[in-house]
Every structure is written in C-alpha cells, then in structure tokens.
Write a protein that holds these residues in place. Structure first.
Motif, PDB file in Angstrom:
ATOM      1  N   GLU A 154       0.804  -1.166   0.043  1.00 22.76           N
ATOM      2  CA  GLU A 154      -0.228   0.185   0.060  1.00 22.76           C
ATOM      3  C   GLU A 154       0.807   1.281  -0.204  1.00 22.76           C
ATOM      4  OE1 GLU A 154      -3.260   2.270  -0.512  1.00 22.76           O
ATOM      5  OE2 GLU A 154      -3.107   0.153  -0.326  1.00 22.76           O
ATOM      6  N   ARG A 155       1.860   1.080   0.769  1.00 28.36           N
ATOM      7  CA  ARG A 155       2.851   2.415   0.812  1.00 28.36           C
ATOM      8  C   ARG A 155       3.577   2.538  -0.624  1.00 28.36           C
ATOM      9  NH1 ARG A 155       2.690   6.544   3.790  1.00 28.36           N
ATOM     10  NH2 ARG A 155       3.287   5.701   5.765  1.00 28.36           N
ATOM     11  N   GLU A 156       4.083   1.583  -1.401  1.00 28.88           N
ATOM     12  CA  GLU A 156       4.396   1.540  -2.533  1.00 28.88           C
ATOM     13  C   GLU A 156       3.479   2.341  -3.602  1.00 28.88           C
ATOM     14  OE1 GLU A 156       7.610  -1.777  -1.990  1.00 28.88           O
ATOM     15  OE2 GLU A 156       5.907  -2.332  -2.984  1.00 28.88           O
ATOM     16  N   ARG A 157       2.199   1.967  -3.458  1.00 26.63           N
ATOM     17  CA  ARG A 157       1.195   2.341  -4.246  1.00 26.63           C
ATOM     18  C   ARG A 157       1.063   3.815  -3.875  1.00 26.63           C
ATOM     19  NH1 ARG A 157      -1.760  -1.379  -6.944  1.00 26.63           N
ATOM     20  NH2 ARG A 157      -3.453   0.025  -7.206  1.00 26.63           N
ATOM     21  N   GLU A 158       1.365   4.301  -2.749  1.00 31.85           N
ATOM     22  CA  GLU A 158       1.144   5.921  -2.539  1.00 31.85           C
ATOM     23  C   GLU A 158       2.457   6.523  -3.079  1.00 31.85           C
ATOM     24  OE1 GLU A 158      -1.371   5.909   1.853  1.00 31.85           O
ATOM     25  OE2 GLU A 158       0.977   5.593   1.727  1.00 31.85           O
ATOM     26  N   VAL A 159       3.306   5.929  -2.985  1.00 35.91           N
ATOM     27  CA  VAL A 159       4.444   6.425  -3.594  1.00 35.91           C
ATOM     28  C   VAL A 159       4.487   6.742  -5.094  1.00 35.91           C
ATOM     29  CG1 VAL A 159       7.267   6.341  -3.829  1.00 35.91           C
ATOM     30  CG2 VAL A 159       6.227   5.959  -1.612  1.00 35.91           C
ATOM     31  N   LEU A 160       4.077   5.455  -5.636  1.00 35.24           N
ATOM     32  CA  LEU A 160       3.957   5.382  -7.292  1.00 35.24           C
ATOM     33  C   LEU A 160       2.955   6.559  -7.699  1.00 35.24           C
ATOM     34  CD1 LEU A 160       4.404   4.255  -9.963  1.00 35.24           C
ATOM     35  CD2 LEU A 160       2.777   2.530  -9.446  1.00 35.24           C
ATOM     36  N   GLY A 161       1.828   6.782  -6.947  1.00 37.99           N
ATOM     37  CA  GLY A 161       1.012   7.854  -7.354  1.00 37.99           C
ATOM     38  C   GLY A 161       1.551   9.141  -7.083  1.00 37.99           C
ATOM     39  N   LEU A 162       2.366   9.485  -6.189  1.00 38.88           N
ATOM     40  CA  LEU A 162       3.084  10.877  -6.189  1.00 38.88           C
ATOM     41  C   LEU A 162       4.097  10.993  -7.232  1.00 38.88           C
ATOM     42  CD1 LEU A 162       3.252  10.993  -2.177  1.00 38.88           C
ATOM     43  CD2 LEU A 162       1.720  12.194  -3.600  1.00 38.88           C
ATOM     44  N   ILE A 163       4.716   9.856  -7.418  1.00 39.16           N
ATOM     45  CA  ILE A 163       5.674  10.040  -8.445  1.00 39.16           C
ATOM     46  C   ILE A 163       5.100  10.225 -10.044  1.00 39.16           C
ATOM     47  CG2 ILE A 163       6.929   8.635 -10.253  1.00 39.16           C
ATOM     48  CD1 ILE A 163       8.084   6.861  -7.832  1.00 39.16           C
ATOM     49  N   ALA A 164       3.748   9.863 -10.020  1.00 37.55           N
ATOM     50  CA  ALA A 164       2.747  10.099 -11.326  1.00 37.55           C
ATOM     51  C   ALA A 164       2.432  11.570 -11.259  1.00 37.55           C
ATOM     52  CB  ALA A 164       1.834   9.461 -11.620  1.00 37.55           C
ATOM     53  N   ASP A 165       2.349  12.094  -9.942  1.00 39.42           N
ATOM     54  CA  ASP A 165       1.995  13.491  -9.813  1.00 39.42           C
ATOM     55  C   ASP A 165       3.320  14.290 -10.325  1.00 39.42           C
ATOM     56  OD1 ASP A 165      -0.678  12.819  -9.503  1.00 39.42           O
ATOM     57  OD2 ASP A 165      -0.482  13.023  -7.303  1.00 39.42           O
TER      58      ASP A 165
END
Length: 213
Positions: A154-165
């Motif tokens: 779940e944390r990695e998915r949060e990080v990935l979403g912020l990378i995409a931003d």
C-alpha cells in the motif's frame, strides 16, 4: 557556488551553446560546468564533470541525443537529462524520453521557464506534456512494466501515485512523513517489482493503470 546546480550544455550549434551559457551564468543557483558539440563528447564530459543536469539536443553529429542518453544510462551516470530541442514532432521527442530523459523544452522557451525546468528536473520532477505522455503510452503498451501492480505494498502504491503527480523524492517524503532514504528504497522496489527502468516509466505505468487523480 558550492550548492549551485551544475549544468552541462550539449548542442552542435555554438550559437545555441553560447546563448544558453550567457543566460544561465546570471542565475545565482545554476553553474555551467561545460559544453559539448555532440553526443559522444557530451557523454565523455558528463562522466568527467559529473553535472547535476545535462541540457541535451536531439539531432547532433557523431552521436545523437538519444544514443547519448542510452550510453549515460548504461554507465550509470546520475545526471538528469533535459532535452532542449527545436523539433516538435512526437517521433523526435518520444524516443528521447523512452531513453531516459527527465523531460524536454523547446529552444524558443522563455529563459525564466528554462531555468525553472532545470530546477524542476534537478529536484526529481518529470516534465511531460500531456500529448507526449499519451504518445508514450500508445507506443509502449505492453513493451515495459510487465510486473504485477498487485505485488506493490500500500505504501509503494502511495509513492507511485505521487511519482505520477511529478513529485520529487523530497516532496514525497514530506507528504508521507518519511525520510528521503526510505522513499528512495520504495522507488527502487517499485521499479524492480514492475520491471521498469526509471521514474518516467513508473509515472506512465501509474497513468495507464488509473493511479492518478
């Protein structure tokens, strides 16, 4: 200027190199550490001078910008590469982004916008125009990122979403109340699990899989 962003300018036109240097040298936080007239020379200078950011033309003799980008990646050079081009066609820009560029600007860019772009890619941002991001997605469908997103925590998915931003590691760390070292570890794990080469591909993977707002 110990804390200045070190920039290498790679362009086969002397007038362009001179113009970029003249402007950038008046920026208090940017230092031009060298120039190169072709991609091969640019790679050699990047290895010797270890700049933070490379301003790279695409069409050059001896070795073009795309091949130079690939060579820098092979060498593990950490410099962030910002493409500075006069070509607006996606078929010119997209290969450079796929090769590892952090973004691109056109040669007629406003000087202040260029300085901002340098600061942005140095901070870890990715500069992608929407139409080019779309072209990348279309061309690379199925070509990379064969790893399964379900393997992400779940944390990695949060990080990935912020990378995409377009967030830098520092901004992600602040947003998630983590250390930058921890964020870097998460980013490395994301790239490994999804079989991706860099943050640009990670951002595109996230867009493709609906992980952005």
């Amino acid at each position: 200027m110990a804390d200045a962003i070190k920039v290498l300018v790679v362009d086969d036109h002397q007038v362009v190199r001179r113009g970029l240097r003249t402007f950038l040298e008046v920026q208090e936080d940017i230092e031009v550490v060298g120039e190169a007239a072709d991609g091969a020379e640019g790679v050699a200078h990047a290895e010797e001078l270890r700049p933070d950011v490379v301003l790279m033309d695409v069409k050059m003799p001896v070795m073009d910008g795309v091949d130079a980008l690939r060579r820098l990646r092979e060498l593990g050079n950490p410099a962030r590469v910002l493409i500075v081009t006069s070509f607006t066609e996606q078929r010119t820009v997209v290969p450079a982004l796929r090769a590892g560029a952090a973004g691109y600007v056109y040669k007629d860019v406003d000087p202040d916008a260029l300085a901002g772009a340098i600061r942005s890619v140095h901070a870890g941002h990715i500069l992608l125009q929407p139409e080019v991001a779309g072209a990348l997605l279309a061309q690379d469908e199925g070509a990379f990122g064969q790893g399964r997103g379900t393997s992400l925590t779940e944390r990695e998915r949060e990080v990935l979403g912020l990378i995409a931003d377009g967030r830098s590691n520092r901004e992600i760390a602040r947003a998630l109340v983590l250390s930058e070292k921890t964020v870097k570890t998460h980013v490395s794990n994301i790239l490994m699990k999804l079989d991706l080469a860099d943050r640009t591909q990670a951002a595109l993977w996230a867009v493709r899989h609906g992980m952005t707002d």
